[in-house]
Design a protein around this motif. Structure first.
Motif, PDB file in Angstrom:
ATOM      1  N   PHE A  36      43.471  46.134  36.436  1.00 47.77           N
ATOM      2  CA  PHE A  36      42.690  46.555  37.594  1.00 47.77           C
ATOM      3  C   PHE A  36      41.951  45.376  38.241  1.00 47.77           C
ATOM      4  CE2 PHE A  36      38.431  48.158  38.960  1.00 47.77           C
ATOM      5  CZ  PHE A  36      38.820  48.998  39.991  1.00 47.77           C
ATOM      6  N   TYR A  37      41.282  44.575  37.428  1.00 47.77           N
ATOM      7  CA  TYR A  37      40.493  43.484  38.016  1.00 47.77           C
ATOM      8  C   TYR A  37      41.370  42.343  38.511  1.00 47.77           C
ATOM      9  CZ  TYR A  37      36.212  45.805  36.680  1.00 47.77           C
ATOM     10  OH  TYR A  37      35.190  46.708  36.597  1.00 47.77           O
ATOM     11  N   CYS A  38      42.428  42.032  37.795  1.00 45.78           N
ATOM     12  CA  CYS A  38      43.325  40.956  38.236  1.00 45.78           C
ATOM     13  C   CYS A  38      44.052  41.350  39.516  1.00 45.78           C
ATOM     14  CB  CYS A  38      44.349  40.645  37.150  1.00 45.78           C
ATOM     15  SG  CYS A  38      43.684  39.669  35.782  1.00 45.78           S
ATOM     16  N   GLN A  48      39.631  39.698  40.778  1.00 43.11           N
ATOM     17  CA  GLN A  48      38.537  39.092  40.029  1.00 43.11           C
ATOM     18  C   GLN A  48      39.012  38.763  38.619  1.00 43.11           C
ATOM     19  OE1 GLN A  48      34.316  40.228  41.564  1.00 43.11           O
ATOM     20  NE2 GLN A  48      35.081  41.832  40.272  1.00 43.11           N
ATOM     21  N   PRO A  49      39.892  37.797  38.470  1.00 45.53           N
ATOM     22  CA  PRO A  49      40.454  37.527  37.143  1.00 45.53           C
ATOM     23  C   PRO A  49      39.410  37.121  36.111  1.00 45.53           C
ATOM     24  CG  PRO A  49      41.099  35.840  38.732  1.00 45.53           C
ATOM     25  CD  PRO A  49      40.457  36.943  39.509  1.00 45.53           C
ATOM     26  N   THR A  50      38.245  36.683  36.531  1.00 45.85           N
ATOM     27  CA  THR A  50      37.231  36.344  35.514  1.00 45.85           C
ATOM     28  C   THR A  50      36.731  37.592  34.794  1.00 45.85           C
ATOM     29  OG1 THR A  50      35.463  36.413  37.157  1.00 45.85           O
ATOM     30  CG2 THR A  50      36.461  34.271  36.717  1.00 45.85           C
ATOM     31  N   ARG A  51      37.017  38.765  35.355  1.00 46.40           N
ATOM     32  CA  ARG A  51      36.641  40.007  34.674  1.00 46.40           C
ATOM     33  C   ARG A  51      37.883  40.750  34.178  1.00 46.40           C
ATOM     34  NH1 ARG A  51      33.299  39.515  32.110  1.00 46.40           N
ATOM     35  NH2 ARG A  51      32.922  41.730  31.886  1.00 46.40           N
ATOM     36  N   VAL A  93      20.834  39.094  45.354  1.00 48.55           N
ATOM     37  CA  VAL A  93      20.900  38.523  44.007  1.00 48.55           C
ATOM     38  C   VAL A  93      22.348  38.584  43.531  1.00 48.55           C
ATOM     39  CG1 VAL A  93      20.074  38.721  41.633  1.00 48.55           C
ATOM     40  CG2 VAL A  93      18.559  39.342  43.540  1.00 48.55           C
ATOM     41  N   TYR A  94      22.896  37.428  43.176  1.00 42.27           N
ATOM     42  CA  TYR A  94      24.295  37.332  42.792  1.00 42.27           C
ATOM     43  C   TYR A  94      24.453  37.027  41.309  1.00 42.27           C
ATOM     44  CZ  TYR A  94      25.306  36.720  47.762  1.00 42.27           C
ATOM     45  OH  TYR A  94      25.400  36.898  49.118  1.00 42.27           O
ATOM     46  N   GLY A  95      25.466  37.610  40.702  1.00 42.22           N
ATOM     47  CA  GLY A  95      25.912  37.186  39.389  1.00 42.22           C
ATOM     48  C   GLY A  95      27.292  36.568  39.489  1.00 42.22           C
ATOM     49  N   SER A  96      27.643  35.744  38.512  1.00 41.78           N
ATOM     50  CA  SER A  96      28.962  35.096  38.512  1.00 41.78           C
ATOM     51  C   SER A  96      29.320  34.767  37.080  1.00 41.78           C
ATOM     52  CB  SER A  96      28.900  33.821  39.358  1.00 41.78           C
ATOM     53  OG  SER A  96      30.159  33.180  39.370  1.00 41.78           O
ATOM     54  N   TRP A  97      30.562  35.010  36.726  1.00 42.04           N
ATOM     55  CA  TRP A  97      30.987  34.857  35.334  1.00 42.04           C
ATOM     56  C   TRP A  97      32.197  33.935  35.267  1.00 42.04           C
ATOM     57  CZ3 TRP A  97      28.877  36.102  30.846  1.00 42.04           C
ATOM     58  CH2 TRP A  97      29.665  36.170  29.702  1.00 42.04           C
ATOM     59  N   GLY A  98      32.072  32.875  34.479  1.00 42.40           N
ATOM     60  CA  GLY A  98      33.220  32.011  34.227  1.00 42.40           C
ATOM     61  C   GLY A  98      33.811  31.408  35.487  1.00 42.40           C
ATOM     62  N   SER A  99      35.094  31.153  35.441  1.00 38.98           N
ATOM     63  CA  SER A  99      35.750  30.525  36.589  1.00 38.98           C
ATOM     64  C   SER A  99      37.239  30.796  36.519  1.00 38.98           C
ATOM     65  CB  SER A  99      35.497  29.018  36.584  1.00 38.98           C
ATOM     66  OG  SER A  99      36.121  28.426  35.457  1.00 38.98           O
TER      67      SER A  99
END
Lengths: 353, 353, 353, 353
Positions: free
Chosen positions: A86-88, A93-96, A290-296
């Motif tokens: 689903f996320y890819c 959003q491949p980081t999730r 306000v933003y969040g961000s995970w990995g890369s």
């Protein structure tokens, strides 16, 4: 120190790499101390440069299309996304990714192919890994000095956006804060204020071009730091604040440093350090985002490598590497980082051999 | 009830309006109870429709350029921005104007021109007010039924963006929640889930087209509501969650209803209801974006009026007006709203005369 | 040379300024040659720095809120928007204001207050003008060297956006091209290729930091320039192309320099130089986005002045001022620019006195 | 009519599908007439619904994760992207994949597996195809009635964006124009004006909810159509114009229908119909933005199918299917479309059997 056999044969798109240098990241400390749930035993190390030792029969090119050969110096994205969930697929959003795996984190080293982390002589790169051949004029030290902090900062800032001419505050002067500083300046920030310590890290921030540093040792009360930021920003606060600290109390302090309508990036909370009291009314009234961000993603690694090559004069990330350890002293490397004694500790398997 | 003299003469760009109907908004309850700092005494009422009684010599057109005449039925933006401060000029955020004033909120009615709020027979509109002439086929009830909730929702959703096909959760079924529902559906949300009560409000949500309503009376535990949202969204949570409740605990509950990478709009926190425990790690890990939005601009009022005119069949906001009171019973109108007995109470100065 | 009386008294928000320096812009050449419809006679000159000679009673601050006094060195936005029309109010595009006026362009100098252009000893700034007090360390030469080209480039690039790390091609090495180059580099472009001439302008482009210059004298065929760009961009073309030429044939040439999915900014077509053959299929197939941008807003002037002050070392715009003329020789200044002999000609009314 | 053998065995991720219905798209006419370079001979047909006849051993799920079985009714994205090239990886634009292939377009049917287009009894879906299982309540007619026009419109409008409340003009009332109309209305367009013909297509536009239709038969001069649009838009022109015609002269006409600052989407130029005279000055002066968009991605197909299922009452795309032909009369189907006699012709291989 444990010994595992190298893979007898490689998958057609796999690669075996001899490790030259592996960085110690703040997340490694959390993993090492058992504060995050991972399979054990586990070979840590997710920031790595090495030389290709063996290549699978079908692996002819790196992620960018450059020809790949035995002997090439390479690095790679630490995580692999499945490309099918689903996320890819639907949310891009491949980081999730629901099936995400990361070298140095997700694999039990008792299971073949065993060699899944950077703190080792060899690492096996599975099919689908995003491998990048390094250009001659880009040093291993600079790549590891930047580490996963740089790709993390690039991704987070991509998500939030820094507008040209923005006034930027960066909370934290560790590797993530320094990487965020470099990327923010290169986006055309009109002013970059760094808050952190100790002094040797602030010195690096000044070298990178920060307009102002606020030492947490000298200005130890949060409210005084907020006041100082306001003085430096015509009384209004910053257009953008980037949290690179990892302590929950940095978040309400940073929100107070925002002008009305500002953007705030929570970039330092890879570990779960617990909740903090926040007032939703302030988010409404000040019209914050306000933003969040995970990995890369792999494309951020590509950008990072080109950035390090092109802007090395301005941002000498190799200077962050302050402490080197042979593989046998990996525990010492972790301890040095845990005690904030280094800017960046690295493990060099071939050291002293 | 107090008597004040009408202005003897009007400023060239001022206008005197005879009030036909004024809505009671949730914020009025906070103001009335003294929970927000405003000048006193104060004529409340910031959602108003009336007829032009007298016009200043130079006031020839409404905000959109339509000719304006004595006798025209009009409404107006409740707030005035200075157009000259840092936020008005440099940041184009007039809702955060440093010199912002609002009818029904910012003026002490002991000071001339006295008539500054909607709960009165007349109101004086100062130069610079954004006045809108109402078309014949747009009823006063519909405009007041939508009230400031609609422009607030339009502005907030403009800031956050709802992408076509997004799955949207709306926390709260009061005027702001219902307005957010209407605007979200009109943006092409593929699914709209409303959480709130009491039943008569959920019934309006269904009339507006919500795909699903979760009654807080029936599902009284937050975690059960989160679970229900997940069931309705393939297990992932929503693309967008809009908080229209005003209670701090709605925020962490709403954040749990977000899929990874979702957007969350804090729209209901006009009053300061205090802080709540939030975990910054969740914002980082889930890659969320959290938006705040304050008030609205005149261009949102223009959009609101056109929307009410064009989409009235689909979204009959006039039905929200459930209770009417003459001017003498304004206190009763406020009490009715405070006790959640009405969907929307209104004051009708000419009632029974 | 004509003589007009200075205004006997100033409006409360007006100002009289003694001109120190006025730039010659490419648009002035079009106006001078009668290629654009403007009132005549007309005092040209819309890039001006001067000293405040007299101030209206109510004019106490500059556009940013700084105190304003007689003797202050100032510049100002050349255009005035009404703030009340469809474009100003509803669409927030004051550069397309229906009642827009510009100093040096829109006013017949036979009508009071006469002094409406920069090529004069004095200029009268009407109420509503966006006046900027210049800091001591920002030279008049640098402000006029950047001229309206810089604010034009800032606005255009704001509209289009340059993403961090983009590969940028700039067609044209005149003032607009050089300004676009500086702004693009400061946005973090990973590569900036300038196409133009003559050599002295390309030399300035190199000083500013362009990675590569393509001389139109050396590479005189468009298709060869397209080929050269492809060689420099891994065969794909650029992420962003900015047209700063003003000749219609630059547009199809520039579109060929775009990679698929690129953005193209038509920035150089202030004059109407007629149509050109374009193939819509190429826009569809390559998924291009083509932007137009007109003039600038006062907030761009503010950004420009801060940029010139902060980045003067990297982008010495004062070096663009290659030719200076006293007021009596304004015609000569225009001719010098028309013949491409200068990078930038300026008029200095006090010169030689 | 030619006969080819079905594949003896399937690749593990391949599938064999029995065709139920295949749509004739305008592009098919260009391909049929030899106006676009494709391998020949070629089985055309890129809009197809069928039933799974055989499944490869490893193909267990459709693109969204639903279980996939023999007998399921399915459709699929007509194109396949490689996922590894510059555009797929670095620029996230798979529609411009350097190795893109499309069923019904890219394959020579003399080469195995032969069955690569929709105008056939069977089609073989290669590994990597984005297959979608159709829900029971979504008719084959509706899916084929929408055809590739709908996913094309969804992608184009995603790229350009339609803001809530925008005034939208759509040039063209064929399948792409009608799909763009449906998607624009569902985005919350405040006004949608369709320009086209013949009358039966305009009637469908009215059914879909267009506010106004301009018949090209009745208003045959372009300038009159421009004038009519201005009358309908307060004299300013539209916020958004979508070209769905495919004739070059539609582009300058559409640009004139734009208000200043508007967005224009070139959506109808899949074929190369040659260049047209455009004036770059108009793009600059009016501050326009012109978008191109090519094909679609699998995620757009997913959105399309959900949209068709949820909004079928409002947008009955099945009504577009006006003419049905058995496989033997495919040439007649193409002729009917080529002569504009149908809204949509379809091929039904099982018809009359």
């Amino acid at each position: 120190m444990r010994q595992y056999p190298l893979p007898a044969s490689l998958e057609p798109l796999g690669a075996l790499v001899r490790v030259e240098m592996a960085g110690v990241c703040g997340t490694d400390i959390h993993l090492w101390k058992g504060q995050l749930p991972i399979p054990r035993p586990n070979i840590l190390g997710h920031e790595t440069v090495g030389r290709v030792e063996r290549l699978g029969d079908s692996l002819k090119q790196d992620w960018t299309g450059l020809p790949l050969q035995v002997g090439d110096r390479v690095t790679w994205s630490s995580s692999l996304a499945c490309g099918q969930c689903f996320y890819c697929r639907e949310k891009r959003q491949p980081t999730r990714c629901l099936n995400r795996k990361a070298y140095g984190i997700s694999y039990n080293c008792e299971e073949p192919p065993h060699c899944n982390g950077g703190y080792a002589e060899y690492i096996y790169l599975r099919p689908g890994s995003a491998i990048f051949k390094l250009p001659e004029d880009l040093s291993t030290e600079r790549v590891i000095g930047a580490g996963c902090a740089l790709v993390t900062a690039i991704h987070g800032i991509e998500r939030m956006g820094i507008d040209w001419h923005d006034v930027v505050v960066i909370q934290g002067a560790g590797p993530v804060g320094l990487a965020a500083l470099a990327v923010a300046l290169d986006h055309g920030a009109s002013q970059a204020i760094v808050i952190g310590g100790p002094e040797h890290r602030l010195q690096t921030a000044r070298t990178f071009g920060s307009n102002e540093c606020i030492s947490i040792d000298e200005v130890s009360h949060g409210q005084d730091r907020v006041e100082r930021v306001r003085q430096l920003t015509r009384g209004f606060g910053a257009d953008v604040v980037i949290e690179c600290v990892g302590l929950p109390e940095a978040v309400p302090e940073g929100l107070e440093m925002c002008r009305d309508g500002a953007r705030f990036l929570v970039l330092g909370h890879y570990g779960d350090a617990g909740p903090v009291l926040l007032n939703p009314h302030h988010i409404t009234r000040k019209q914050l985002v306000v933003y969040g961000s995970w990995g890369s993603e792999p494309r951020h690694m590509r950008q990072a490598l080109e950035f390090l090559q092109a802007r090395g004069d301005r941002f000498p990330f190799e200077d962050l590497v302050t402490h080197r350890f042979p593989l046998e002293k990996t525990t010492e490397a972790l301890e040095t980082t845990a005690r904030w004694k280094s800017t960046k500790s690295v493990v060099v398997p071939g050291m002293g051999k």
